[in-house]
Design a protein around this motif. Structure first.
Motif, mmCIF file in Angstrom:
data_model
loop_
_atom_site.group_PDB
_atom_site.id
_atom_site.type_symbol
_atom_site.label_atom_id
_atom_site.label_comp_id
_atom_site.label_asym_id
_atom_site.label_seq_id
_atom_site.Cartn_x
_atom_site.Cartn_y
_atom_site.Cartn_z
ATOM 1 N N LYS A 94 0.386 -1.229 -0.073
ATOM 2 C CA LYS A 94 -0.301 -0.498 0.141
ATOM 3 C C LYS A 94 0.569 1.231 -0.073
ATOM 4 N N VAL A 95 0.739 1.854 -0.925
ATOM 5 C CA VAL A 95 1.170 3.615 -0.902
ATOM 6 C C VAL A 95 0.114 4.462 -0.035
ATOM 7 N N ASP A 96 0.631 5.532 0.446
ATOM 8 C CA ASP A 96 -0.035 5.887 0.879
ATOM 9 C C ASP A 96 -1.812 5.508 1.229
ATOM 10 N N GLY A 97 -1.460 4.389 1.323
ATOM 11 C CA GLY A 97 -3.410 3.926 1.560
ATOM 12 C C GLY A 97 -3.539 2.976 0.812
ATOM 13 N N GLU A 98 -3.040 2.911 -0.672
ATOM 14 C CA GLU A 98 -3.660 2.490 -1.790
ATOM 15 C C GLU A 98 -2.432 1.707 -2.631
ATOM 16 N N ASN A 99 -3.566 0.060 -2.761
ATOM 17 C CA ASN A 99 -3.098 -1.094 -3.002
ATOM 18 C C ASN A 99 -2.442 -0.671 -4.263
ATOM 19 N N VAL A 100 -1.173 -1.310 -4.428
ATOM 20 C CA VAL A 100 -0.661 -0.575 -5.874
ATOM 21 C C VAL A 100 0.833 -2.199 -5.714
ATOM 22 N N TYR A 136 3.617 1.574 -10.535
ATOM 23 C CA TYR A 136 3.255 3.556 -10.201
ATOM 24 C C TYR A 136 1.950 3.088 -9.337
ATOM 25 N N SER A 137 2.237 3.986 -7.996
ATOM 26 C CA SER A 137 0.888 4.410 -7.485
ATOM 27 C C SER A 137 0.649 5.701 -8.455
ATOM 28 N N GLN A 138 -0.665 6.015 -7.543
ATOM 29 C CA GLN A 138 -1.558 7.107 -7.806
ATOM 30 C C GLN A 138 -0.982 8.422 -7.673
ATOM 31 N N ASN A 139 -1.188 9.038 -8.467
ATOM 32 C CA ASN A 139 -0.699 10.788 -8.074
ATOM 33 C C ASN A 139 -0.879 10.624 -6.942
ATOM 34 N N ILE A 140 -0.081 11.959 -5.806
ATOM 35 C CA ILE A 140 -0.167 11.922 -4.707
ATOM 36 C C ILE A 140 -0.080 13.554 -4.392
ATOM 37 N N THR A 167 7.119 -0.802 7.107
ATOM 38 C CA THR A 167 6.929 0.430 6.389
ATOM 39 C C THR A 167 8.301 1.928 5.769
ATOM 40 N N TYR A 168 7.678 1.679 4.964
ATOM 41 C CA TYR A 168 9.070 2.362 4.334
ATOM 42 C C TYR A 168 8.313 3.825 4.454
ATOM 43 N N MET A 169 9.345 4.993 4.434
ATOM 44 C CA MET A 169 9.042 6.114 4.967
ATOM 45 C C MET A 169 9.225 7.418 3.566
ATOM 46 N N VAL A 170 8.735 8.130 2.723
ATOM 47 C CA VAL A 170 9.450 8.700 1.832
ATOM 48 C C VAL A 170 8.898 10.145 2.044
ATOM 49 N N HIS A 171 9.822 10.964 2.720
ATOM 50 C CA HIS A 171 9.539 12.773 3.473
ATOM 51 C C HIS A 171 9.822 13.533 1.743
ATOM 52 N N VAL A 172 8.620 13.979 1.255
ATOM 53 C CA VAL A 172 8.944 14.562 0.382
ATOM 54 C C VAL A 172 8.796 16.036 0.657
ATOM 55 N N THR A 173 9.834 16.848 0.265
ATOM 56 C CA THR A 173 9.545 18.429 0.833
ATOM 57 C C THR A 173 9.352 19.281 -0.264
#
Length: 340
Positions: A190-196, A201-205, A228-234
C-alpha cells in the motif's frame, strides 16, 4: 525457512566468560567438545549483533549434550529476547528448556538477539554453558528490492534494510507517483493507503508546500510480517515565509539528542530515537528572523527558549510552527521512544 544461519560469526557479547571459552565460540557452528561458551553467575546473558534487522523465524540453541557431554550439562531454561535498536533487549520473544529448535510464530524483527538464562546448568546452577546459538530468517520477509519516485531521486540511495528516505521537489511539482518493488511477488503493498501492484506506479499523490510524508506498507503474503518505508517529500514553499535557524533537542541532564537528517531551514521533517528512560525532551527552536511567532505543539515560546515535551512510548510527533497564518513554515520532529 531460510537455511542460512544469520548469527554465524557475528559480533557477540556476554555478561562474563571463563576463558578460553569465549562468547565467540557460541556462534562459530562448531560442535567440538572445547568449542563452547562458558560463564559463571546467574542470571546471565549472551547477545548477538546481527548488524542489520532481520525477520527471525527460527532459533536454535545446542546444549553441551550435542557435543557428547552428559545430560546434566544442560541449562534449565533459555529466554530469547530481541530488539531492532537496543543492544540490551528487554522483550522476551520465546522461551524453552534444554535443546532449543523452535519457530517463532509470528516471526519477530530484530537486530540484537539475546539469550538470557534465569538459571544455570543442572550439574551446577551457577554455571552457564552452551555449544552453539543459531538464528534463521523467516520465509518471504516483507522487504522491497527497489523504490523509486517518478522523475526524482531518493536520498539516501535505496537499501532494503533502510526505511526512511528524503526527496526535495520544486514548488511547481504538485504531485508525484511512487513505484515500489517487493522481494516476493505475493507481498501486499500500500502506498499512502492505496493498494499498488509490485513494480508499478502508485496513483498521483498530491503535495502540499513543505513536508509530505508518504508511507509504503509491505505485508507478507501470510499477513504475519509488515514493514513500513517512509518517504519524506519536501516541496519548496514560499521563499518569503519565516523559517528556523536551528532546532535543538536535549534529554535528561541536558544531554544533546542527535537527529536525522542534519538541520536545513528548507527541510521540514526530522527524526530522533531515544531510550525508554527518556520520559520527556526539551526542544529549542531558534528563528532566522526576530519578532516572529513560534509555537511548539501549539504553545507559544520565544525564539531560542526551551520547551519541555512529554513523551509516550513509540512515535511522538512534535510540531513547530514559525510565522503567522499563511506566511508560516511548519517543521515536524518525530521522536521515537523505545518500547519496553
Amino acid at each position: 525457512m531460510s537455511t542460512k544461519n544469520i548469527a554465524r560469526h557475528k559480533p557477540v557479547t556476554a555478561h562474563n566468560t571463563i576463558l578460553p571459552y569465549a562468547p565467540e565460540r557460541a556462534v562459530d557452528e562448531s560442535m567440538q567438545l572445547t568449542k563452547r561458551w562458558l560463564a559463571w553467575g546467574v542470571p546471565g546473558w549472551l547477545t548477538v549483533d546481527l548488524g542489520e534487522t532481520f525477520w527471525v523465524g527460527r532459533w536454535v540453541v545446542y546444549p553441551l549434550t550435542h557435543a557428547g557431554w552428559p545430560q546434566d550439562y544442560v541449562v534449565y531454561s533459555t529466554d530469547l529476547r530481541g530488539s531492532v535498536d537496543n543492544p540490551e533487549p528487554k522483550t522476551i520473544m520465546d522461551s524453552a528448556g534444554g535443546r532449543v529448535d523452535q519457530q517463532l510464530r509470528p516471526p519477530r524483527k530484530m537486530r540484537y538477539a539475546m539469550l538470557s538464562f534465569p538459571r544455570g546448568m543442572h550439574c551446577n546452577p551457577n554455571l552457564i554453558s552452551i555449544q552453539d546459538f543459531q538464528l534463521f530468517e523467516a520465509e518471504n520477509p516483507p522487504y522491497l528490492t527497489a523504490l523509486s519516485i517518478e522523475n526524482e531521486s531518493l536520498h539516501p540511495f535505496f537499501n532494503p534494510k533502510k526505511y526512511s528516505y528524503n526527496v526535495d521537489v520544486p514548488q511547481s511539482r504538485t504531485s508525484i507517483r511512487v513505484k515500489p518493488t517487493a522481494l516476493h511477488s505475493q507481498a501486499q503493498i500500500k502506498v499512502d493507503g492505496e493498494n499498488v501492484a509490485s513494480g508499478t506506479y502508485s496513483q498521483n499523490i498530491h503535495l502540499q508546500q513543505g513536508d509530505n510524508v508518504i508511507p509504503i506498507e509491505v505485508t507478507s503474503a501470510d499477513g504475519q510480517m509488515e514493514d513500513t518505508y517512509m518517504v519524506h517529500v519536501t516541496r519548496e514553499g514560499d521563499q518569503t515565509a519565516p523559517s528556523l535557524n536551528s532546532i535543538e533537542l536535549r534529554g535528561p541532564r541536558s544531554n544533546v539528542i542527535n537527529y536525522q537528517p542534519e538541520f536545513n531551514p528548507k527541510h521540514y521533517t526530522y527524526r530522533a530515537d531515544v531510550p525508554n528512560s527518556y520520559q520527556s525532551v526539551s526542544v529549542t527552536a531558534t528563528a532566522q528572523e526576530s519578532d516572529v511567532e513560534i509555537k511548539i505543539n501549539g504553545r507559544a515560546v520565544e525564539s531560542g527558549h526551551r520547551q519541555e515535551v512529554d513523551l509516550h512510548e513509540g512515535m511522538n510527533e512534535i510540531e513547530i510552527h514559525v510565522g503567522h497564518n499563511d506566511e508560516a513554515s511548519h517543521y515536524i520532529m518525530e521522536v521515537i521512544r523505545e518500547d519496553v
